[in-house]
Design a protein around this motif. Structure first.
Motif, short mmCIF file in Angstrom:
data_model
loop_
_atom_site.label_atom_id
_atom_site.label_comp_id
_atom_site.label_asym_id
_atom_site.label_seq_id
_atom_site.Cartn_x
_atom_site.Cartn_y
_atom_site.Cartn_z
N SER A 26 0.83 -1.20 0.00
CA SER A 26 0.00 0.00 0.00
C SER A 26 0.86 1.25 0.00
O SER A 26 0.54 2.24 -0.67
N ILE A 63 -10.76 -1.51 -10.99
CA ILE A 63 -10.73 -0.88 -9.68
C ILE A 63 -9.59 0.15 -9.65
O ILE A 63 -8.50 -0.12 -10.14
N GLU A 107 -6.64 2.82 -8.38
CA GLU A 107 -5.49 2.63 -7.50
C GLU A 107 -5.83 3.04 -6.07
O GLU A 107 -5.40 2.42 -5.11
N ARG A 164 -7.87 0.28 -4.48
CA ARG A 164 -6.99 -0.86 -4.16
C ARG A 164 -6.20 -0.58 -2.90
O ARG A 164 -6.04 -1.45 -2.03
N LYS A 165 -5.69 0.64 -2.77
CA LYS A 165 -4.91 0.99 -1.59
C LYS A 165 -5.76 0.91 -0.34
O LYS A 165 -5.30 0.44 0.71
N TYR A 212 -8.33 -1.05 0.23
CA TYR A 212 -8.59 -2.45 0.59
C TYR A 212 -7.33 -3.13 1.14
O TYR A 212 -7.41 -3.93 2.09
#
Length: 309
Positions: free
Chosen positions: A171, A187, A189, A192-193, A195
């Motif tokens: 992350s 999705i 960026e 994603r970070k 999650y």
């Protein structure tokens, strides 16, 4: 024409707030609902502590990401060094106790050493972090099965926390990229970070859960366990996560020095390697918590929701 425009002052019976929507009390900045309320006092004290910590930690803050990344991979570096210095013992154990055929045991160890050295170096240098994190994650899983420790509760909880630290590294190193397949839904960026930060936060606390479940109980241990468990819950849900993580860094660092003091055990004693393994794994989890202190809990957290509202 000018007679139609009244520029006179309002009459004395003019009401500036006919609907009663204004606040009649004079404004003096932020005011607590009730200064004598114990909850308000605790909140004010917490805010003061947070402000002081933020001020005095400024000189160290630029170096926190590098410190966190190094501590996370230090267990892999120590493991690679231990395999190389105890090569014969490692081969004997895998062949005699794990029934590895000759050659497969050598390939298993060589693959682990190379992956750990290259992956750790890449994470420290912030180069190809996705591949480095994936490689070290594979090492954690393969070693669990290879050494037959996957069903050991302490090993399992510790390695969940190490995986959480790897997620924090991933992350921390995320940068904006163009989608590989243009036009297809993907999705972002940022999502994603969020999650990965959530998964990292939740996984990081499992080491402390293992600490609570194992060992002999005492008054001090009960006190530390209750406070630590509360901090773990706060980290997991993302409420005051930075300061809860900082508290866990302090507790785990002190615990690590006194409980896993491998340097005080004779080099020939078999317990020395186990203590050293636990010591460096705990350092890796402390590194993950340091990255959490630096980055914050991310979008999927109570702290971020509070900012939104």
């Amino acid at each position: 024409m000018s007679s139609r425009i009244s520029i006179a002052r309002p009459q004395s019976n003019y009401n500036v707030d006919p609907h009663g929507l204004s606040n009649s009390r004079p404004s003096s900045g932020y005011r607590a609902a009730n200064p004598d309320d114990p909850l308000e006092k605790i909140r004010a004290l917490s805010k003061t502590i947070e402000d002081n910590v933020e001020i005095y930690s400024q000189p160290l803050k630029p170096h926190l990401p590098a410190i966190g990344r190094f501590l996370i991979v230090v267990t892999f570096l120590e493991d690679a060094l231990r395999i190389m210095t105890q090569w014969g013992d490692q081969i004997w154990y895998l062949q005699q106790h794990r029934s590895f055929p000759w050659g497969i045991s050598h390939l298993f160890l060589i693959t682990n050493v190379i992956t750990m050295l290259i992956g750790s170096g890449a994470i420290i240098l912030k180069k190809h972090t996705e591949y480095a994190t994936g490689g070290l994650l594979g090492v954690v899983i393969i070693q669990g099965f290879g050494y037959g420790l996957i069903f050991d509760l302490n090993f399992f909880l510790r390695n969940l926390s190490v995986i959480g630290g790897l997620f924090m590294v991933f992350s921390d190193s995320m940068v904006s990229r163009k989608p590989i397949f243009a036009g297809l839904p993907s999705i972002s960026e940022t999502d994603r970070k969020k999650y990965f930060l959530l998964a990292g936060r939740v996984l990081l606390i499992f080491l402390f859960v293992g600490f609570i479940l194992q060992g002999e109980w005492s008054i001090i241990r009960l006190f530390v366990s209750v406070i630590g468990l509360a901090a773990c819950v706060m980290v997991a849900v993302g409420f005051k996560a930075k300061w809860s993580a900082a508290f866990l860094v302090l507790v785990l660092s002190i615990f690590n020095v006194f409980a896993n003091n491998w340097w005080s055990v004779h080099s020939a004693h078999p317990q020395r390697d186990f203590l050293k393994y636990d010591f460096f794994q705990t350092l890796s989890i402390v590194g993950g918590l340091i990255l959490l202190v630096n980055m914050g809990p991310g979008g999927l957290s109570v702290d971020e929701k509070k900012k939104t509202y």
